[in-house]
Write an enzyme that holds these catalytic residues in place. Structure first.
Site, PDB file in Angstrom:
ATOM      1  N   ASP A 132       5.499 -10.344   8.526  1.00 14.46           N
ATOM      2  CA  ASP A 132       4.652 -10.738   7.403  1.00 14.46           C
ATOM      3  C   ASP A 132       4.513 -12.257   7.325  1.00 14.46           C
ATOM      4  O   ASP A 132       4.502 -12.830   6.239  1.00 14.46           O
ATOM      5  CB  ASP A 132       5.263 -10.183   6.105  1.00 14.46           C
ATOM      6  N   CYS A 212      -5.015  -5.485  -7.259  1.00  7.85           N
ATOM      7  CA  CYS A 212      -3.641  -5.018  -7.064  1.00  7.85           C
ATOM      8  C   CYS A 212      -2.652  -5.896  -7.835  1.00  7.85           C
ATOM      9  O   CYS A 212      -2.680  -7.122  -7.741  1.00  7.85           O
ATOM     10  CB  CYS A 212      -3.314  -5.024  -5.573  1.00  7.85           C
ATOM     11  N   CYS A 242       2.437   3.074  -6.623  1.00  3.96           N
ATOM     12  CA  CYS A 242       1.855   3.972  -5.620  1.00  3.96           C
ATOM     13  C   CYS A 242       2.927   4.577  -4.715  1.00  3.96           C
ATOM     14  O   CYS A 242       2.753   5.668  -4.180  1.00  3.96           O
ATOM     15  CB  CYS A 242       0.780   3.260  -4.805  1.00  3.96           C
TER      16      CYS A 242
END
Length: 344
Positions: A132, A212, A242
């Site tokens: 990431d 989001c 989620c």
């Protein structure tokens, strides 16, 4: 190689080819829709994200790695425990993954150690590790290398581990046989889409990051759009909704690493306490944590929104908010003014 990886705390490794050309059209459409929001780096790197050999010249294969992150003492009913936090408006919720040590540091160092172990076996080779931290299509590479399938929330899902894991990659200049991808198993389930507080999952497998809560509380630097403030509830860093409702996470695995054990003060704390951290306290308490990257100002901005939502639900936080109406930060001050207007 799997055995070496497990010794280092990884759950699984795989190998993907460098040909991601079939993913380029989807990436371009996502960018054209502006779904990346303020994340300008997503657009600035263009298609390099889908072209590993352009990012690191000479790359012939990508080793992918998966590392579970649920703390080792996580109870069996952990999803219920986490969802219950939403019913305690005075409590600030930090996403599960961010309660321990910064995963970037943990994975990078262990990916490097894995690279060194491979070199001991095959000799020196060119490699570069990522987690990431660069223009890399992590979930796409992981899916192609058999780590799991892309859920409708766009995260990777694994039949034996749900989605509560981090991903990392090692770009190598060695041709390796690619692992076989696995079939998707979401079926007709749409629990993640239904559960999203801001309807950020605009269609199966399509996420508008601008909506989001994870993006809004972490990546977004300015004022949080008013339409999303109430849906944020008491989520102050990230959002797990989620994942919490996904049936596959009943199989989520615990990590043997102490790195991901929750730090004191980041779980179950009252919003007033968290807001009251001085900048020095914030830096001290978040040292080595992924939370530090948002800075003290955004931390207080997020908590101010949560305090407004708590006030709307009857929490006695108005006196605390009023005591901060002269806050030195215009950004934080704006959100405090909004919060005080949220009477029940």
């Amino acid at each position: 190689m799997q055995a070496w990886a497990r010794e280092l705390g990884f759950s699984q490794i795989g190998v993907a080819s460098v040909d991601l050309s079939s993913a380029e059209a989807g990436l371009l459409r996502w960018l054209e829709h502006g779904f990346h929001g303020d994340m300008a780096y997503m657009a600035s790197h263009g298609l390099k994200r889908a072209r590993p050999a352009e990012l690191v010249p000479g790359t012939l294969s990508v080793i992918t790695a998966r590392m579970d992150y649920l703390p080792k003492d996580t109870p069996e009913d952990w999803t219920t425990v986490e969802l219950d936090r939403l019913n305690r408006p005075g409590e600030g919720i930090v996403s599960v993954y961010a309660r321990g040590r910064d995963y970037h540091k943990v994975l990078r160092s262990r990916l490097q150690k894995l690279s060194e172990r491979i070199a001991q076996e095959i000799g020196a080779f060119g490699h570069r590790a990522f987690t990431d931290s660069a223009p890399v299509l992590e979930a796409e590479l992981a899916a192609r290398s058999g780590q799991g399938w892309r859920g409708k929330h766009t995260l990777l899902l694994n039949r034996e581990a749900g989605s509560m894991f981090f991903l990392g990659e090692i770009y190598v200049d060695v041709p390796l046989p690619a692992s076989s991808p696995v079939q998707g198993h979401c079926g007709t389930c749409s629990a993640c889409i239904t559960a999203c507080p801001t309807q950020a999952i605009v269609a199966p497998h399509k996420l508008d990051a601008r909506r989001c809560i994870s993006y809004l509380t972490i990546e977004h630097a300015g004022p949080i759009p008013e339409e999303f403030r109430a849906p944020m509830g008491n989520r102050i860093y990230g959002c797990d909704d989620c994942q919490l409702v996904c049936p596959w996470n009943k199989f989520a695995q615990r990590s043997p690493l102490e790195d991901f054990d929750p730090r004191e003060g980041l779980s179950g704390q009252q919003l007033e306490q968290l807001f009251s951290w001085t900048e020095a306290e914030f830096l001290q308490r978040t040292e080595g944590s992924p939370i530090r990257r948002i800075g003290h100002e955004r931390w207080q901005r997020n908590i101010a929104v949560a305090l407004g939502n708590a006030l709307r639900q009857g929490a006695d936080v108005a006196p605390f908010l009023r005591s901060h109406t002269e806050h030195s930060s215009p950004l934080v001050r704006e959100h405090i003014v909004w919060a005080l207007a949220q009477t029940g």
